[in-house]
Scaffold this motif. Sequence first.
Motif, PDB file in Angstrom:
ATOM      1  N   SER A   3     -37.184 -31.140  24.158  1.00  0.00           N
ATOM      2  CA  SER A   3     -36.798 -32.079  25.201  1.00  0.00           C
ATOM      3  C   SER A   3     -35.574 -32.846  24.753  1.00  0.00           C
ATOM      4  O   SER A   3     -35.597 -33.518  23.728  1.00  0.00           O
ATOM      5  CB  SER A   3     -37.962 -33.042  25.481  1.00  0.00           C
ATOM      6  OG  SER A   3     -37.577 -34.032  26.399  1.00  0.00           O
ATOM      7  N   HIS A   4     -34.499 -32.736  25.498  1.00  0.00           N
ATOM      8  CA  HIS A   4     -33.242 -33.377  25.147  1.00  0.00           C
ATOM      9  C   HIS A   4     -32.644 -33.996  26.398  1.00  0.00           C
ATOM     10  O   HIS A   4     -32.886 -33.554  27.507  1.00  0.00           O
ATOM     11  CB  HIS A   4     -32.245 -32.361  24.567  1.00  0.00           C
ATOM     12  CG  HIS A   4     -32.719 -31.694  23.315  1.00  0.00           C
ATOM     13  ND1 HIS A   4     -33.545 -30.613  23.330  1.00  0.00           N
ATOM     14  CD2 HIS A   4     -32.481 -31.970  22.003  1.00  0.00           C
ATOM     15  CE1 HIS A   4     -33.801 -30.220  22.080  1.00  0.00           C
ATOM     16  NE2 HIS A   4     -33.166 -31.022  21.271  1.00  0.00           N
ATOM     17  N   ALA A   7     -29.846 -30.700  28.235  1.00  0.00           N
ATOM     18  CA  ALA A   7     -30.533 -29.422  28.102  1.00  0.00           C
ATOM     19  C   ALA A   7     -29.523 -28.320  27.790  1.00  0.00           C
ATOM     20  O   ALA A   7     -28.315 -28.493  27.971  1.00  0.00           O
ATOM     21  CB  ALA A   7     -31.273 -29.102  29.402  1.00  0.00           C
ATOM     22  N   LEU A  33     -33.466 -20.172  31.886  1.00  0.00           N
ATOM     23  CA  LEU A  33     -32.648 -21.234  32.463  1.00  0.00           C
ATOM     24  C   LEU A  33     -32.338 -20.925  33.927  1.00  0.00           C
ATOM     25  O   LEU A  33     -32.273 -19.754  34.314  1.00  0.00           O
ATOM     26  CB  LEU A  33     -31.323 -21.384  31.689  1.00  0.00           C
ATOM     27  CG  LEU A  33     -31.428 -21.751  30.206  1.00  0.00           C
ATOM     28  CD1 LEU A  33     -30.036 -21.702  29.563  1.00  0.00           C
ATOM     29  CD2 LEU A  33     -32.054 -23.124  30.033  1.00  0.00           C
ATOM     30  N   PRO A 113     -30.017 -28.140  32.814  1.00  0.00           N
ATOM     31  CA  PRO A 113     -29.907 -26.824  32.175  1.00  0.00           C
ATOM     32  C   PRO A 113     -29.412 -25.770  33.156  1.00  0.00           C
ATOM     33  O   PRO A 113     -29.654 -25.859  34.356  1.00  0.00           O
ATOM     34  CB  PRO A 113     -31.355 -26.529  31.773  1.00  0.00           C
ATOM     35  CG  PRO A 113     -32.167 -27.204  32.845  1.00  0.00           C
ATOM     36  CD  PRO A 113     -31.404 -28.469  33.193  1.00  0.00           C
TER      37      PRO A 113
END
Length: 219
Positions: A3-4, A7, A33, A113
């Motif tokens: 988890s960022h 992404a 993605l 993402p």
Amino acid sequence: MGSHRFAPLVTVSATYGSGGSIIAPRLATELGLPFVDRLISADMSQDAARSERSQEGLSEGEQAATPTGRFLSYFARAASVGAMMAPDAVLEDDDSIRARTEEGVRDLAEGAPAVLLGRAGAVVLAKRPRAFHVRLDGPVVRRVAWAAEFEHLDLEAARRRQSETDRARTQFVKRLFRVDPGDPSLYHLVLDPTVLGVEPALQLVVMAAQAFFAAIPSE
């Protein structure tokens, strides 16, 4: 991949006939993605994107950034209202086209993402953290042969389309962003799918992207 705030993002720049419309959506599937292509906005469903993609042609923005595209756009819109219109009401200036291009990838710039095909992604999103930039290219002769097969064209038609499309895409990026899209310094990976084949090229990009994201420290 964790988890960022930002992404993983892969941008794919592809010359005509180098397999971008085939490799990029498969890359998105392999990496898990969302896929965003030259024509589809980021908020459309995956199924809708699949139904609209597959052509190697120009996006609306690329068409609008070329003199021919602007000319045709003017007459198409004028015909739709049944009268000639003032050029300024139809022809977008460079700032408007550039703003629309950047607006189309705003969610990605802010951290969403995706695998993004086209839209000058490597330029527009050059400073975006956790973005891996890929360029697909190859000799014109092989790209024309590939495009003729993929798009069910004869070789002469594919040659014409290759010349027009590559020229327009290059003009689009140079005119709006003052950058040559063929500059290898814009990309982390440059490869020729026409000599490798679709599957080996795809797997090479997958491995390179996975290694790139794995090497970035977690935030």
